[in-house]
Design a protein around this motif. Structure first.
Motif, short mmCIF file in Angstrom:
data_model
loop_
_atom_site.label_atom_id
_atom_site.label_comp_id
_atom_site.label_asym_id
_atom_site.label_seq_id
_atom_site.Cartn_x
_atom_site.Cartn_y
_atom_site.Cartn_z
N PRO A 1 0.80 -1.23 0.00
CA PRO A 1 0.00 0.00 0.00
C PRO A 1 0.84 1.29 0.00
O PRO A 1 0.31 2.35 -0.29
N ARG A 2 2.14 1.18 0.33
CA ARG A 2 3.01 2.37 0.34
C ARG A 2 3.64 2.61 -1.04
O ARG A 2 4.32 3.62 -1.23
N GLY A 3 3.44 1.71 -1.97
CA GLY A 3 4.04 1.81 -3.31
C GLY A 3 3.10 2.46 -4.30
O GLY A 3 2.13 3.08 -3.88
N PRO A 4 3.33 2.29 -5.61
CA PRO A 4 4.46 1.56 -6.18
C PRO A 4 5.78 2.32 -6.01
O PRO A 4 5.79 3.53 -5.84
N PHE A 5 6.87 1.54 -6.04
CA PHE A 5 8.20 2.12 -5.88
C PHE A 5 8.92 2.12 -7.22
O PHE A 5 8.78 1.19 -8.01
N LYS A 6 9.73 3.19 -7.44
CA LYS A 6 10.53 3.26 -8.66
C LYS A 6 11.60 2.17 -8.64
O LYS A 6 12.03 1.68 -9.67
N GLY A 7 12.08 1.88 -7.43
CA GLY A 7 13.14 0.89 -7.29
C GLY A 7 13.44 0.64 -5.83
O GLY A 7 12.91 1.30 -4.94
N ILE A 8 14.32 -0.35 -5.63
CA ILE A 8 14.76 -0.71 -4.27
C ILE A 8 16.24 -0.41 -4.15
O ILE A 8 17.00 -0.66 -5.09
N VAL A 9 16.64 0.11 -2.99
CA VAL A 9 18.07 0.23 -2.68
C VAL A 9 18.36 -0.81 -1.60
O VAL A 9 17.85 -0.71 -0.48
N ALA A 10 19.15 -1.82 -1.95
CA ALA A 10 19.52 -2.86 -0.97
C ALA A 10 20.79 -2.41 -0.26
O ALA A 10 21.75 -1.96 -0.89
N VAL A 11 20.77 -2.50 1.08
CA VAL A 11 21.96 -2.17 1.86
C VAL A 11 22.81 -3.44 1.94
O VAL A 11 22.43 -4.41 2.62
N THR A 12 23.91 -3.43 1.20
CA THR A 12 24.74 -4.63 1.16
C THR A 12 25.57 -4.71 2.46
O THR A 12 25.89 -3.67 3.05
N ARG A 13 25.82 -5.95 2.81
CA ARG A 13 25.43 -7.16 2.12
C ARG A 13 24.14 -7.75 2.68
O ARG A 13 23.40 -8.43 1.98
N GLY A 14 23.87 -7.50 3.96
CA GLY A 14 22.74 -8.16 4.64
C GLY A 14 21.39 -7.90 4.00
O GLY A 14 20.48 -8.72 4.11
N GLY A 15 21.25 -6.74 3.33
CA GLY A 15 19.95 -6.42 2.75
C GLY A 15 19.69 -7.07 1.40
O GLY A 15 18.58 -6.98 0.87
N LEU A 16 20.73 -7.73 0.84
CA LEU A 16 20.59 -8.23 -0.53
C LEU A 16 19.52 -9.32 -0.67
O LEU A 16 18.70 -9.27 -1.59
N ILE A 17 19.55 -10.30 0.22
CA ILE A 17 18.59 -11.41 0.09
C ILE A 17 17.17 -10.94 0.45
O ILE A 17 16.23 -11.20 -0.32
N PRO A 18 16.98 -10.21 1.58
CA PRO A 18 15.64 -9.66 1.82
C PRO A 18 15.15 -8.80 0.64
O PRO A 18 13.99 -8.89 0.25
N ALA A 19 16.04 -7.99 0.06
CA ALA A 19 15.62 -7.13 -1.07
C ALA A 19 15.18 -7.97 -2.26
O ALA A 19 14.20 -7.63 -2.94
N ALA A 20 15.87 -9.07 -2.52
CA ALA A 20 15.51 -9.92 -3.66
C ALA A 20 14.12 -10.55 -3.45
O ALA A 20 13.31 -10.61 -4.38
N ILE A 21 13.87 -10.99 -2.23
CA ILE A 21 12.56 -11.61 -1.92
C ILE A 21 11.45 -10.56 -2.06
O ILE A 21 10.41 -10.80 -2.69
#
Ligand SMILES: O=P(O)(O)OC[C@H]1O[C@H](OP(=O)(O)OP(=O)(O)O)[C@H](O)[C@@H]1O
Ligand SMILES: Nc1nc2[nH]cnc2c(=O)[nH]1
Ligand SMILES: [Mg+2]
Length: 160
Positions: free
Chosen positions: A26-46
């Motif tokens: 409900p907060r989107g749509p988003f233009k894109g995601i910024v993943a905070v590497t490295r720990g954010g990479l897998i959550p961001a992909a999901i």
């Protein structure tokens, strides 16, 4: 206070990332995601899969422990995200909040979401899934491996 550990399995992480995605829709749509590497990479992909977002940028912040007293360093800037407008930032967790603070300064208009939040970092998030006590160390699935544990009976034998 002694550190306690909270082990997060792949299943749990996947469930928590999907729960976060549900509250993000409900907060989107988003233009894109910024993943905070490295720990954010897998959550961001999901989350990217769940919210149908294909533009993924990254930011890498290296922080140092109190002993080393260094200033956090941005070793990769999220250039594609501008000032963050319309973007979603994803990290696995906030602890002291230092990483989130640096990221938010660079992307003031983005929404910051993570899976797990400790009390000190919580105010820096817009959204998180599970609160974790400050003295608990979260063990992510990529931090751990299954280990053989001897049966209790055998342990009693060796203890004499
Ligand atoms: O709120 P803070 O105290 O800043 O801690 C939170 C940060 O610490 C961990 O990353 P880390 O710096 O260990 O690097 P990594 O993601 O590359 O493993 C975690 O993934 C968060 O990004
Ligand atoms: N894996 C892991 N990394 C962290 N970085 C800061 N806090 C934590 C934590 O609780 N677990
Ligand atoms: Mg990290």
């Amino acid at each position: 206070m002694a550190t306690t550990y909270a082990t997060v399995t792949w299943d749990q992480l996947h469930r928590d990332a999907r729960l976060l995605a549900e509250t993000l829709i409900p907060r989107g749509p988003f233009k894109g995601i910024v993943a905070v590497t490295r720990g954010g990479l897998i959550p961001a992909a999901i989350i990217a899969r769940e919210i149908d977002c294909r533009l993924i940028e990254t930011i890498s912040v290296v922080t140092y422990d109190e002993e080393h007293q260094g200033k956090p360093q941005v070793v990769k800037a999220p250039v594609a995200a501008g000032d963050g407008e319309g973007f979603l930032i994803i990290d696995d967790l906030v602890d002291s909040g230092v990483t989130a603070q640096v990221v938010r300064q660079l992307l003031p208009k983005a929404l910051f979401a993570c899976l797990y939040a400790k009390p000190s970092g919580k105010p820096l998030t817009d959204m998180f899934v599970v609160e974790v006590p400050q003295e608990t160390w979260v063990l992510f699935p990529w931090d751990t491996a299954p280990l053989f544990i001897p049966p209790l009976a055998r342990k009693a034998e060796t203890a004499g």
